[in-house]
Design an enzyme around this catalytic site. Structure first.
Site, PDB file in Angstrom:
ATOM      1  N   ASP A  67      -6.784  19.276 -14.166  1.00 45.50           N
ATOM      2  CA  ASP A  67      -7.114  17.931 -14.640  1.00 45.50           C
ATOM      3  C   ASP A  67      -6.699  17.899 -16.114  1.00 45.50           C
ATOM      4  O   ASP A  67      -7.344  18.511 -16.964  1.00 45.50           O
ATOM      5  CB  ASP A  67      -8.618  17.683 -14.456  1.00 45.50           C
ATOM      6  CG  ASP A  67      -9.031  16.274 -14.881  1.00 45.50           C
ATOM      7  OD1 ASP A  67      -8.334  15.673 -15.721  1.00 45.50           O
ATOM      8  OD2 ASP A  67     -10.068  15.796 -14.388  1.00 45.50           O
TER       9      ASP A  67
ATOM     10  N   LYS B 103      -7.996   6.865 -19.045  1.00 44.64           N
ATOM     11  CA  LYS B 103      -8.312   7.404 -20.365  1.00 44.64           C
ATOM     12  C   LYS B 103      -7.089   7.290 -21.287  1.00 44.64           C
ATOM     13  O   LYS B 103      -6.645   6.205 -21.563  1.00 44.64           O
ATOM     14  CB  LYS B 103      -8.817   8.833 -20.219  1.00 44.64           C
ATOM     15  CG  LYS B 103      -9.846   9.013 -19.080  1.00 44.64           C
ATOM     16  CD  LYS B 103     -11.152   8.242 -19.288  1.00 44.64           C
ATOM     17  CE  LYS B 103     -12.026   8.171 -18.041  1.00 44.64           C
ATOM     18  NZ  LYS B 103     -12.301   9.427 -17.383  1.00 44.64           N
TER      19      LYS B 103
ATOM     20  N   TYR C 106     -15.928  17.095 -15.293  1.00 41.51           N
ATOM     21  CA  TYR C 106     -16.303  15.686 -15.317  1.00 41.51           C
ATOM     22  C   TYR C 106     -17.392  15.457 -14.255  1.00 41.51           C
ATOM     23  O   TYR C 106     -17.267  15.935 -13.121  1.00 41.51           O
ATOM     24  CB  TYR C 106     -15.065  14.848 -15.019  1.00 41.51           C
ATOM     25  CG  TYR C 106     -15.342  13.377 -14.885  1.00 41.51           C
ATOM     26  CD1 TYR C 106     -15.692  12.616 -15.998  1.00 41.51           C
ATOM     27  CD2 TYR C 106     -15.254  12.744 -13.659  1.00 41.51           C
ATOM     28  CE1 TYR C 106     -15.958  11.260 -15.876  1.00 41.51           C
ATOM     29  CE2 TYR C 106     -15.507  11.382 -13.532  1.00 41.51           C
ATOM     30  CZ  TYR C 106     -15.863  10.646 -14.642  1.00 41.51           C
ATOM     31  OH  TYR C 106     -16.115   9.316 -14.516  1.00 41.51           O
TER      32      TYR C 106
ATOM     33  N   ARG D 184       0.849  -1.193   0.000  1.00 42.32           N
ATOM     34  CA  ARG D 184       0.000   0.000   0.000  1.00 42.32           C
ATOM     35  C   ARG D 184       0.886   1.244   0.000  1.00 42.32           C
ATOM     36  O   ARG D 184       0.602   2.235  -0.650  1.00 42.32           O
ATOM     37  CB  ARG D 184      -0.945   0.016   1.209  1.00 42.32           C
ATOM     38  CG  ARG D 184      -1.682   1.336   1.314  1.00 42.32           C
ATOM     39  CD  ARG D 184      -2.900   1.372   2.256  1.00 42.32           C
ATOM     40  NE  ARG D 184      -2.919   0.415   3.322  1.00 42.32           N
ATOM     41  CZ  ARG D 184      -2.142   0.480   4.434  1.00 42.32           C
ATOM     42  NH1 ARG D 184      -1.297   1.475   4.601  1.00 42.32           N
ATOM     43  NH2 ARG D 184      -2.235  -0.442   5.362  1.00 42.32           N
TER      44      ARG D 184
END
Ligand SMILES: *Cc1c(COP(=O)(O)O)cnc(C)c1O
Length: 397
Positions: free
Chosen positions: A179, A204, A107, A55
């Site tokens: 972004d 994406k 978004y 992690r």
């Protein structure tokens, strides 16, 4: 392994090599997928290579983080299990009463996490039209911590002048978050224009093959890195090693994919613009686009996303999206394959209609993620779907 030889290397070279030398143990040319949760220690607290638990750190993820930092021109990268997990990590630094200025054409999932998750914790948001950067100045308060923009935005492809936004944001004592999912560092590098943090949905274009969900934050400031890495480890929204590997495979071809996406999208946008049945086309690479000059200044091309409205409104748009054969009707974007969707009923359904309409997102809007298939096949598919869509709308109009 030292990567000093890459310092002067060009973007295309760094996509393939940054963060990834041959494996020192075996010589494996491709970064191994370290499917391990834990790492042996030589004595309590003494690690072998700085790794103790996946992690916190994983070598495949480290390679991806270093690769992305290099591509965006940043000092560090941090990867997350999704783009929204990256947004979440950013917001975890805030406390009740803090304020965020965000674009009004974001978004849908970003709008949702802001208004449905973080407003409950006492974080305040102002949504403004950042095409006019003065709207940022007007919304700044002493409590503003972030100005959060998407450029090009989703789905209207609105642009924000990153350099001007950075200046105003810094004068207000806040950090500028960009972004950069739609443009990718192949076309636009916000850190070089003054932004503080770049956010990606790696799902994406960076992944590029619609086979992985992941996200990233990239920046230069060391204190910001330490705070965000603390939340990355403490909250735990980290990607697995296989996901990190898949994105690394994607970034290797980013430069040539984005070139082809841009060429195909420009041809599609021009074709749509010339068609009688099309009301309006949104594409930053079109000379008719209201912010085309800004696009030329801060982007290398208009990118792969094209939105448009048909004469015939919602029925025409939805019929078009159901009638294509090569463009697949699906949410998401940025893969090698072409996709079509209708934002108001799909990706942006979580935004209330009155909020969408105020931002100029009309109910008949169609969004294309233009892939890297042969452009003539894409245009032929669009033409046959237009015939069906306009005939259907006429029958009912
Ligand atoms: C998809 C997307 C996100 C969210 O990323 P996920 O990986 O789906 O969590 C954020 N911003 C933009 C512009 C996106 O397209």
């Amino acid at each position: 392994m030292s990567q000093d030889h890459l310092n002067d290397a060009r973007f295309e070279t760094r996509t393939i090599h940054a963060g990834q030398g041959p494996d020192p143990q075996t010589g494996a040319v491709m970064t191994p997928v370290y499917l391990t949760s834990t790492y042996a220690q030589t004595s309590p607290g003494q690690t072998i290579g700085g790794y103790e638990y996946s992690r916190t750190h994983n070598p495949t993820r480290t390679a991806l983080q270093d690769n992305l930092a290099s591509l965006e021109g940043g000092a560090w990268g941090l990867c997350f299990s999704s783009g929204l997990a990256a947004t979440n990590a950013l917001m975890d630094r805030l406390v009740p009463g803090d304020h965020v200025i965000a674009g009004n054409d974001l978004y849908g999932g970003t709008y949702r996490i802001f208004t449905k998750v973080f407003e409950r914790y006492g974080i305040e948001f102002s949504f403004v039209d950042t095409r006019d950067v003065e709207s940022i100045r007007g919304a700044l308060t002493p409590k503003t911590k972030y100005v959060y923009i998407e450029t090009p935005s989703n789905p209207l492809l609105n642009l924000t002048d990153i350099a001007a936004a950075a200046e105003i944001t810094h004068a207000g004592g806040a950090q500028l978050v960009v972004d950069n999912t739609f443009a990718t560092p192949a076309l636009q590098r916000p850190l070089e224009l003054g932004a503080d943090i770049v956010l990606h949905s790696l799902t994406k274009y960076l992944g590029g093959h619609s086979d992985v969900v992941a996200g990233a934050l990239i920046g230069n400031d060391q204190t910001t890195q330490e705070e965000l890495a603390f939340y990355q480890n403490s909250v735990g929204g980290t990607p697995g090693a296989m996901d990190a590997f898949l994105v690394l495979r994607g970034t290797k071809t980013l430069a040539i994919r984005m070139q082809r996406h841009g060429e195909n999208a420009l041809a599609v946008a021009k074709h749509l613009e010339a068609h009688d049945g099309v009301e309006k086309v949104f594409y930053p690479g079109l000379p008719s686009f209201p912010q085309h000059e800004l696009a030329k200044r801060q982007m290398a091309s208009g990118g792969g996303m094209v939105s448009f409205e048909l004469k015939g409104g919602v029925l025409a748009g939805e019929t078009f999206a159901s009638s294509t054969k090569i463009f697949t009707l699906a949410e998401s974007l940025g893969g090698v394959e072409s996709l079509v969707e209708t934002p108001p009923s799909m990706t942006h359904a979580s935004i209330p209609p009155e909020v969408r309409h105020a931002a100029g997102l009309m109910d008949g809007l169609v969004r294309l993620s233009v892939g890297i298939e042969h452009v003539d096949d894409l245009i032929a598919d669009i033409d046959q779907a237009l015939v069906t869509a306009l005939a259907t709308a006429n029958q009912h109009g």
